[in-house]
Design an enzyme around this catalytic site. Structure first.
Site, PDB file in Angstrom:
ATOM      1  N   ARG A   1     122.175  23.075  49.499  1.00  0.00           N
ATOM      2  CA  ARG A   1     121.342  22.037  49.453  1.00  0.00           C
ATOM      3  C   ARG A   1     122.306  20.624  49.286  1.00  0.00           C
ATOM      4  NH1 ARG A   1     118.554  25.260  45.722  1.00  0.00           N
ATOM      5  NH2 ARG A   1     116.516  26.197  46.389  1.00  0.00           N
TER       6      ARG A   1
ATOM      7  N   LYS B   1     123.626   9.062  59.512  1.00  0.00           N
ATOM      8  CA  LYS B   1     122.677   9.960  60.198  1.00  0.00           C
ATOM      9  C   LYS B   1     123.224  11.485  60.694  1.00  0.00           C
ATOM     10  CE  LYS B   1     119.644   6.417  62.369  1.00  0.00           C
ATOM     11  NZ  LYS B   1     119.353   5.979  63.753  1.00  0.00           N
TER      12      LYS B   1
ATOM     13  N   GLU C   1     129.284   0.810  72.751  1.00  0.00           N
ATOM     14  CA  GLU C   1     128.508   0.814  71.496  1.00  0.00           C
ATOM     15  C   GLU C   1     129.023  -0.096  70.624  1.00  0.00           C
ATOM     16  OE1 GLU C   1     125.816   2.693  70.711  1.00  0.00           O
ATOM     17  OE2 GLU C   1     125.915   4.432  72.110  1.00  0.00           O
TER      18      GLU C   1
ATOM     19  N   LYS D   1     128.054  -2.241  61.071  1.00  0.00           N
ATOM     20  CA  LYS D   1     127.151  -1.276  60.955  1.00  0.00           C
ATOM     21  C   LYS D   1     126.885  -1.102  59.164  1.00  0.00           C
ATOM     22  CE  LYS D   1     125.681   3.123  61.997  1.00  0.00           C
ATOM     23  NZ  LYS D   1     125.783   4.306  62.890  1.00  0.00           N
TER      24      LYS D   1
ATOM     25  N   GLU E   1     116.248   3.417  58.127  1.00  0.00           N
ATOM     26  CA  GLU E   1     115.490   2.967  59.373  1.00  0.00           C
ATOM     27  C   GLU E   1     114.010   2.606  59.561  1.00  0.00           C
ATOM     28  OE1 GLU E   1     117.574   4.343  63.281  1.00  0.00           O
ATOM     29  OE2 GLU E   1     115.743   4.493  63.833  1.00  0.00           O
TER      30      GLU E   1
ATOM     31  N   ARG F   1     117.715  -1.202  60.774  1.00  0.00           N
ATOM     32  CA  ARG F   1     118.612  -0.385  61.631  1.00  0.00           C
ATOM     33  C   ARG F   1     118.024  -0.158  62.890  1.00  0.00           C
ATOM     34  NH1 ARG F   1     121.412   4.694  58.575  1.00  0.00           N
ATOM     35  NH2 ARG F   1     122.589   5.270  60.519  1.00  0.00           N
TER      36      ARG F   1
ATOM     37  N   ASN G   1     119.770   0.392  67.767  1.00  0.00           N
ATOM     38  CA  ASN G   1     119.225   1.307  69.120  1.00  0.00           C
ATOM     39  C   ASN G   1     118.900   0.315  70.180  1.00  0.00           C
ATOM     40  OD1 ASN G   1     118.951   3.783  68.168  1.00  0.00           O
ATOM     41  ND2 ASN G   1     117.152   3.052  66.873  1.00  0.00           N
TER      42      ASN G   1
ATOM     43  N   HIS H   1     119.087   1.202  73.836  1.00  0.00           N
ATOM     44  CA  HIS H   1     118.813   2.947  73.764  1.00  0.00           C
ATOM     45  C   HIS H   1     117.516   2.990  74.424  1.00  0.00           C
ATOM     46  CE1 HIS H   1     122.550   2.619  71.650  1.00  0.00           C
ATOM     47  NE2 HIS H   1     122.555   4.037  71.360  1.00  0.00           N
TER      48      HIS H   1
ATOM     49  N   HIS I   1     118.112   6.085  76.690  1.00  0.00           N
ATOM     50  CA  HIS I   1     117.575   7.290  76.438  1.00  0.00           C
ATOM     51  C   HIS I   1     116.712   7.689  77.712  1.00  0.00           C
ATOM     52  CE1 HIS I   1     118.074   7.066  72.135  1.00  0.00           C
ATOM     53  NE2 HIS I   1     119.203   7.531  72.411  1.00  0.00           N
TER      54      HIS I   1
ATOM     55  N   HIS J   1     126.237   9.243  77.648  1.00  0.00           N
ATOM     56  CA  HIS J   1     125.461   8.364  76.838  1.00  0.00           C
ATOM     57  C   HIS J   1     125.684   6.750  76.713  1.00  0.00           C
ATOM     58  CE1 HIS J   1     123.059   7.103  73.253  1.00  0.00           C
ATOM     59  NE2 HIS J   1     124.063   6.662  72.581  1.00  0.00           N
TER      60      HIS J   1
HETATM   61  P1  NAD Z   1     131.720  14.341  71.630  1.00  0.00           P
HETATM   62  O1  NAD Z   1     131.878  14.343  70.032  1.00  0.00           O
HETATM   63  O2  NAD Z   1     131.178  15.102  72.509  1.00  0.00           O
HETATM   64  O3  NAD Z   1     133.088  13.513  72.140  1.00  0.00           O
HETATM   65  C1  NAD Z   1     133.550  13.293  73.492  1.00  0.00           C
HETATM   66  C2  NAD Z   1     134.417  14.185  74.028  1.00  0.00           C
HETATM   67  O4  NAD Z   1     135.615  13.906  73.786  1.00  0.00           O
HETATM   68  C3  NAD Z   1     134.218  15.714  73.678  1.00  0.00           C
HETATM   69  O5  NAD Z   1     134.587  16.532  74.695  1.00  0.00           O
HETATM   70  C4  NAD Z   1     135.478  16.007  72.509  1.00  0.00           C
HETATM   71  O6  NAD Z   1     135.933  17.367  72.593  1.00  0.00           O
HETATM   72  C5  NAD Z   1     136.414  15.002  73.078  1.00  0.00           C
HETATM   73  N1  NAD Z   1     137.174  14.386  72.126  1.00  0.00           N
HETATM   74  C6  NAD Z   1     136.851  13.873  70.958  1.00  0.00           C
HETATM   75  N2  NAD Z   1     137.819  13.070  70.051  1.00  0.00           N
HETATM   76  C7  NAD Z   1     139.010  13.315  71.342  1.00  0.00           C
HETATM   77  C8  NAD Z   1     140.305  12.804  71.356  1.00  0.00           C
HETATM   78  N3  NAD Z   1     140.857  11.990  70.318  1.00  0.00           N
HETATM   79  N4  NAD Z   1     141.103  12.971  72.228  1.00  0.00           N
HETATM   80  C9  NAD Z   1     140.565  13.641  73.350  1.00  0.00           C
HETATM   81  N5  NAD Z   1     139.430  14.347  73.352  1.00  0.00           N
HETATM   82  C10 NAD Z   1     138.598  14.066  72.301  1.00  0.00           C
HETATM   83  O7  NAD Z   1     130.769  12.748  71.995  1.00  0.00           O
HETATM   84  P2  NAD Z   1     130.911  11.096  71.225  1.00  0.00           P
HETATM   85  O8  NAD Z   1     130.652  10.221  72.418  1.00  0.00           O
HETATM   86  O9  NAD Z   1     132.007  11.028  70.363  1.00  0.00           O
HETATM   87  O10 NAD Z   1     129.611  11.083  70.343  1.00  0.00           O
HETATM   88  C11 NAD Z   1     128.071  11.446  70.982  1.00  0.00           C
HETATM   89  C12 NAD Z   1     127.345  12.029  69.852  1.00  0.00           C
HETATM   90  O11 NAD Z   1     127.181  11.188  68.701  1.00  0.00           O
HETATM   91  C13 NAD Z   1     126.199  12.147  70.489  1.00  0.00           C
HETATM   92  O12 NAD Z   1     125.417  13.528  70.016  1.00  0.00           O
HETATM   93  C14 NAD Z   1     125.318  11.243  69.749  1.00  0.00           C
HETATM   94  O13 NAD Z   1     123.839  11.746  69.477  1.00  0.00           O
HETATM   95  C15 NAD Z   1     125.887  11.021  68.285  1.00  0.00           C
HETATM   96  N6  NAD Z   1     125.745   9.636  67.844  1.00  0.00           N
HETATM   97  C16 NAD Z   1     125.263   9.638  66.259  1.00  0.00           C
HETATM   98  C17 NAD Z   1     125.147   8.487  65.768  1.00  0.00           C
HETATM   99  C18 NAD Z   1     124.936   8.480  64.480  1.00  0.00           C
HETATM  100  O14 NAD Z   1     124.716   7.476  63.751  1.00  0.00           O
HETATM  101  N7  NAD Z   1     124.964   9.732  63.744  1.00  0.00           N
HETATM  102  C19 NAD Z   1     125.330   7.318  66.481  1.00  0.00           C
HETATM  103  C20 NAD Z   1     125.655   7.352  67.526  1.00  0.00           C
HETATM  104  C21 NAD Z   1     125.858   8.653  68.423  1.00  0.00           C
HETATM  105  N1  GLY Z   2     123.531   4.703  65.908  1.00  0.00           N
HETATM  106  C1  GLY Z   2     122.452   4.345  65.326  1.00  0.00           C
HETATM  107  C2  GLY Z   2     122.225   4.364  63.844  1.00  0.00           C
HETATM  108  O1  GLY Z   2     123.266   4.668  63.355  1.00  0.00           O
HETATM  109  O2  GLY Z   2     121.164   4.011  63.162  1.00  0.00           O
END
Ligand code: NAD
Ligand code: GLY
Length: 367
Positions: free
Chosen positions: A124, A146, A188, A230, A240, A244, A248, A251, A255, A267
């Protein structure tokens, strides 16, 4: 009749620090919160990040007397789902780790979202720390709580708001990041600046080549500027309800493009094209002036994003794909619209707006 009231107090974003520096992975004493007591430690990462950063982190933790359980899963969005979550949780459960467990998410947004969701639901809820290793994760996903996994119905559909105890952005990790992912992170950050901070928008434009050359001072400032925005947005609207949603920006179309390309378009790239078309919509509605539009288009051109890509697509398909966006209300897509770089359009206090389909079509023709 007896009634019992259960009072759930409001839950504002709990406060925590975002620490930005180089060499942080090797020095956990700089960021492990002193007031956090835990008996077990689990690090969750992906196979790629593991190769580069797991050993240095574990060795540094060992020196402090911590011997973490280390878990990893194959890299990539397609593993951010229930099956991976279950496999990882069972491994932690088999070790009989209880509520006194601290989780560390070491990786990009995929690891952060997945490990964060495990932390949100394990026993939990257990505390966790975000160590983002991509620029996207440093400027955006590691901050704000998130957490989520994807389902066949769409991205991030199952999740929770669960704030980390600290976010540790070690700029040195960016050295190994492939350029495609560096660009996604820049987009971003650009999104954050276009909706909130014109000075930072200019800062980004001016320092684009230094960012690509991995200038540490500039990268630190970039991350610091983005997470400051942020943090303010999340503090004002953690769950949100309204504000917040500005995060997006780009997006709604982004998306849709991801969906139409079966997620082959990265993305950040989809968001970049989304920003272009959404700015054209803002211009079409008379909110964004021609000159400001040109400034934004120029910044995206600097990153290699041009309207020609969009012009080859079918707008009817794009519009159809926007209707299942999470911001959609009663089946109508909603958009974050710009007045100028650094300022979004508000109407009746709201930041997300339904836009007539004909306006979207006209904005597309005008690209
Ligand atoms: P990711 O985590 O898939 O990383 C991209 C690639 O880079 C992967 O193959 C990873 O293994 C590699 N990698 C990571 N760090 C590295 C490094 N230092 N050196 C070499 N390779 C490295 O993707 P991302 O672009 O970091 O994140 C995308 C994800 O984030 C999506 O799932 C999206 O939905 C999510 N997201 C979440 C929020 C939130 O607020 N929680 C906001 C934006 C995006
Ligand atoms: N990346 C969008 C949010 O965190 O709200």
């Amino acid at each position: 009749m007896t009634t019992v009231n259960v009072y759930i107090p409001p839950t504002p974003a709990s406060s925590y620090e975002i620490i930005i520096d180089d060499g942080l992975i090797n020095h956990p004493q700089k960021w492990l919160p002193k007031n956090l007591s835990f008996h077990h430690l689990v690090i969750i990462t992906d196979h790629t990040v593991k190769k580069y950063y797991l050993n240095p982190l574990v060795e540094a933790l060992n020196k402090l007397g911590h011997y973490p359980l280390t878990l990893s899963f194959p890299a990539g969005e397609k593993h951010k789902h229930q099956a991976t979550k279950q496999i990882l949780e069972e491994k932690i459960l088999r070790k009989h780790f209880g509520r006194d467990t601290l989780c560390i998410a070491l990786g990009g947004g995929v690891v952060g979202d997945l490990a964060g969701f495990i932390a949100a639901t394990y026993m939990r809820g257990i505390p966790y720390i975000q160590i983002p290793t991509t620029l996207l994760a440093m400027v955006d996903s590691s901050v704000g709580g998130k957490t989520a996994i994807d389902t066949p119905q769409g991205k991030n559909l199952i999740g929770a708001f669960w704030q980390p105890k600290v976010v540790v952005a070690d700029i040195d990790c960016l050295k190994t990041l492939p350029e495609e992912h560096l660009i996604s992170g820049i987009v971003e950050a650009l999104k954050m600046f276009l909706t909130n901070d014109i000075d930072s928008f200019h800062y980004l434009q001016k320092n684009m080549s230094a960012i690509f050359q991995q200038n540490k001072r500039i990268l630190k400032t970039l991350v610091q500027r983005a997470v400051t925005i942020k943090a303010q947005v999340v503090a004002a609207d953690e769950t949100e309800k309204n504000l917040r949603m500005i995060l997006n920006f780009g997006h709604t179309i982004g998306h849709a493009l991801e969906k139409l390309t079966q997620y082959k378009l990265p993305h950040g790239y989809a968001v970049a094209y989304g920003i272009l078309l959404e700015c054209s919509i803002s211009r079409e509605l008379g909110y964004l002036g021609e000159q400001h539009y040109a400034q934004i288009e120029n910044a995206l051109n600097q990153l290699g994003f041009h309207v020609d890509y969009l012009k080859k697509l079918n707008i009817t398909n794009i519009i159809r794909a926007t209707k299942s966006d999470k911001k959609a209300s009663e089946g109508n897509a909603r958009y974050i619209l710009l007045k100028q770089p650094g300022e979004v359009h508000h109407e009746n206090g709201m930041v997300a707006h339904a836009v007539d389909e004909q306006v979207v079509r006209a904005a597309f023709r005008r690209l």
